[in-house]
Design a protein around this motif. Sequence first.
Motif, mmCIF file in Angstrom:
data_model
loop_
_atom_site.group_PDB
_atom_site.id
_atom_site.type_symbol
_atom_site.label_atom_id
_atom_site.label_comp_id
_atom_site.label_asym_id
_atom_site.label_seq_id
_atom_site.Cartn_x
_atom_site.Cartn_y
_atom_site.Cartn_z
ATOM 1 N N ASP A 208 0.819 -1.208 0.000
ATOM 2 C CA ASP A 208 0.000 0.000 0.000
ATOM 3 C C ASP A 208 0.857 1.263 0.000
ATOM 4 N N VAL A 209 1.880 1.268 -0.851
ATOM 5 C CA VAL A 209 2.713 2.448 -1.076
ATOM 6 C C VAL A 209 2.289 3.025 -2.425
ATOM 7 N N SER A 210 1.742 4.240 -2.402
ATOM 8 C CA SER A 210 1.079 4.769 -3.596
ATOM 9 C C SER A 210 2.031 5.381 -4.607
ATOM 10 N N GLY A 211 3.241 5.787 -4.174
ATOM 11 C CA GLY A 211 4.216 6.342 -5.097
ATOM 12 C C GLY A 211 4.267 7.861 -5.039
ATOM 13 N N PRO A 212 5.258 8.465 -5.711
ATOM 14 C CA PRO A 212 6.234 7.831 -6.616
ATOM 15 C C PRO A 212 7.280 6.998 -5.870
ATOM 16 N N VAL A 213 7.757 5.929 -6.546
ATOM 17 C CA VAL A 213 8.688 4.985 -5.939
ATOM 18 C C VAL A 213 9.814 4.656 -6.918
ATOM 19 N N GLU A 229 -4.824 0.613 -1.176
ATOM 20 C CA GLU A 229 -4.314 1.663 -2.054
ATOM 21 C C GLU A 229 -4.104 1.116 -3.462
ATOM 22 N N TYR A 230 -3.716 1.996 -4.376
ATOM 23 C CA TYR A 230 -3.325 1.590 -5.726
ATOM 24 C C TYR A 230 -2.310 2.607 -6.241
ATOM 25 N N PRO A 231 -1.538 2.288 -7.270
ATOM 26 C CA PRO A 231 -0.475 3.189 -7.729
ATOM 27 C C PRO A 231 -1.025 4.545 -8.171
ATOM 28 N N LYS A 232 -0.432 5.622 -7.612
ATOM 29 C CA LYS A 232 -0.859 6.979 -7.971
ATOM 30 C C LYS A 232 0.339 7.838 -8.393
ATOM 31 N N GLY A 233 1.472 7.206 -8.544
ATOM 32 C CA GLY A 233 2.682 7.903 -8.986
ATOM 33 C C GLY A 233 3.524 6.959 -9.819
ATOM 34 N N ILE A 234 4.636 7.471 -10.329
ATOM 35 C CA ILE A 234 5.527 6.660 -11.161
ATOM 36 C C ILE A 234 6.251 5.615 -10.301
ATOM 37 N N PHE A 235 6.278 4.364 -10.771
ATOM 38 C CA PHE A 235 7.032 3.287 -10.134
ATOM 39 C C PHE A 235 8.174 2.889 -11.067
ATOM 40 N N ASN A 250 -7.677 -3.624 -9.286
ATOM 41 C CA ASN A 250 -8.675 -3.339 -10.313
ATOM 42 C C ASN A 250 -8.792 -1.848 -10.611
ATOM 43 N N LYS A 251 -8.626 -1.010 -9.570
ATOM 44 C CA LYS A 251 -8.784 0.432 -9.734
ATOM 45 C C LYS A 251 -7.594 1.093 -10.415
ATOM 46 N N SER A 252 -6.483 0.379 -10.537
ATOM 47 C CA SER A 252 -5.274 1.001 -11.064
ATOM 48 C C SER A 252 -5.382 1.263 -12.560
ATOM 49 N N SER A 253 -4.633 2.245 -13.001
ATOM 50 C CA SER A 253 -4.572 2.615 -14.410
ATOM 51 C C SER A 253 -3.102 2.719 -14.790
ATOM 52 N N GLY A 294 -4.183 3.540 -18.540
ATOM 53 C CA GLY A 294 -2.730 3.700 -18.601
ATOM 54 C C GLY A 294 -2.241 5.057 -18.124
ATOM 55 N N LYS A 295 -2.872 5.615 -17.101
ATOM 56 C CA LYS A 295 -2.535 6.955 -16.629
ATOM 57 C C LYS A 295 -1.166 7.028 -15.954
ATOM 58 N N TYR A 296 -0.811 6.028 -15.171
ATOM 59 C CA TYR A 296 0.444 6.054 -14.416
ATOM 60 C C TYR A 296 1.432 5.040 -14.981
ATOM 61 N N LYS A 297 2.705 5.433 -15.013
ATOM 62 C CA LYS A 297 3.740 4.588 -15.590
ATOM 63 C C LYS A 297 4.383 3.705 -14.524
ATOM 64 N N MET A 298 4.703 2.480 -14.918
ATOM 65 C CA MET A 298 5.413 1.542 -14.052
ATOM 66 C C MET A 298 6.492 0.860 -14.895
ATOM 67 N N LYS A 299 7.758 1.079 -14.520
ATOM 68 C CA LYS A 299 8.869 0.475 -15.238
ATOM 69 C C LYS A 299 9.479 -0.606 -14.361
ATOM 70 N N LEU A 300 9.478 -1.844 -14.868
ATOM 71 C CA LEU A 300 9.957 -2.992 -14.106
ATOM 72 C C LEU A 300 11.076 -3.679 -14.884
ATOM 73 N N ASN A 301 12.259 -3.758 -14.288
ATOM 74 C CA ASN A 301 13.396 -4.397 -14.941
ATOM 75 C C ASN A 301 14.049 -5.348 -13.951
ATOM 76 N N SER A 302 13.910 -6.652 -14.197
ATOM 77 C CA SER A 302 14.467 -7.657 -13.279
ATOM 78 C C SER A 302 15.787 -8.236 -13.778
ATOM 79 N N GLY A 303 16.388 -7.608 -14.797
ATOM 80 C CA GLY A 303 17.647 -8.126 -15.324
ATOM 81 C C GLY A 303 17.453 -9.526 -15.875
ATOM 82 N N TYR A 304 18.154 -10.515 -15.282
ATOM 83 C CA TYR A 304 17.985 -11.906 -15.694
ATOM 84 C C TYR A 304 16.979 -12.629 -14.801
ATOM 85 N N GLY A 305 16.262 -11.873 -13.993
ATOM 86 C CA GLY A 305 15.215 -12.459 -13.151
ATOM 87 C C GLY A 305 13.864 -12.465 -13.863
#
Length: 312
Positions: A208-213, A229-235, A250-253, A294-305
Amino acid sequence: MKNIKLIFTVIFLIVFCAINAQEKKIKFNKGTLRICSSKQFQIEGYDGDEVIIKSLHEKREENSPWVVRGYAKSKNLAKVSSTTIKSKDSISNSNFVFFNVDNDRKKGLKKLGKKNQNADLGIYFTIEERDGELLFKDQNQVRFIMASNERYLVKIPNTIKLNWSTNNCSEESKNSQVRFFNSKASSLSYFKGEVEITSTLNNMKLKDVSGPVTVNTIGGNVTIEFEKEYPKGIFSIYSNNGFIDVQIPNKSSLLIDAIGKSVYSDVDFKVLEEKEMDDFGHINTRMKLKYNTGKYKMKLNSGYGTVYLRKL
């Protein structure tokens, strides 16, 4: 029966008071909380104006034994192991453990000194406040990695910024860095402010950390959960060779850019882009996904994970 209930009530109150006595409050509701420690923290945001620190481990005994080598006759020396006995009267080349037997003398007194002012609360890191910054940092020691059972609950106001590093924050102090290894993840929960986390060999859990993160970790896994909560900032989450596991409410965009060895999900995303990337013989997948508007951006990079995106 009444006596038994009374006894249990008294015991409960004693335990309750003892636990709550292990608490330090610092007035701080503007600025940055900077943590430079690899110890285990459970951090919670709240609508208050104090940073509250509570130790969740047993307090250390100050007089821990230490081993000496050589000849001694003091009654305070207890022999723990022997390497070589040259004669019946000689105890040279032997190991002894020394106990400082002054427990009765210090009753009712506190050890003076800035570095020791929090030890009575079971808090074994340095706390400093200056120029709009509250700093928690490990005390400098010879560099090594050790297991630790130290755990702290820290409540922080939602009005501050959190800058959290499980490494030594000072480049000049790396040669004197001590690292603590915990098998359990450190966590951040219910926080509404800006978050920046840098970590090595530590797992992180956000709830329940809304961001930015922003999270940048090497050799650690990152789990992100949402309940109310749901994402409300850039992750922006980067985990080199660790997995990233995110709940999608469900509420996230969200507009998600996911990179990893594989991407798994049970969410009905709209796939905008999909491609494979060759990184020195390692094939990674990159996917651009859209959920709702798609209002808020989330960038996820796990490398080789691996990246996991799951329904709430």
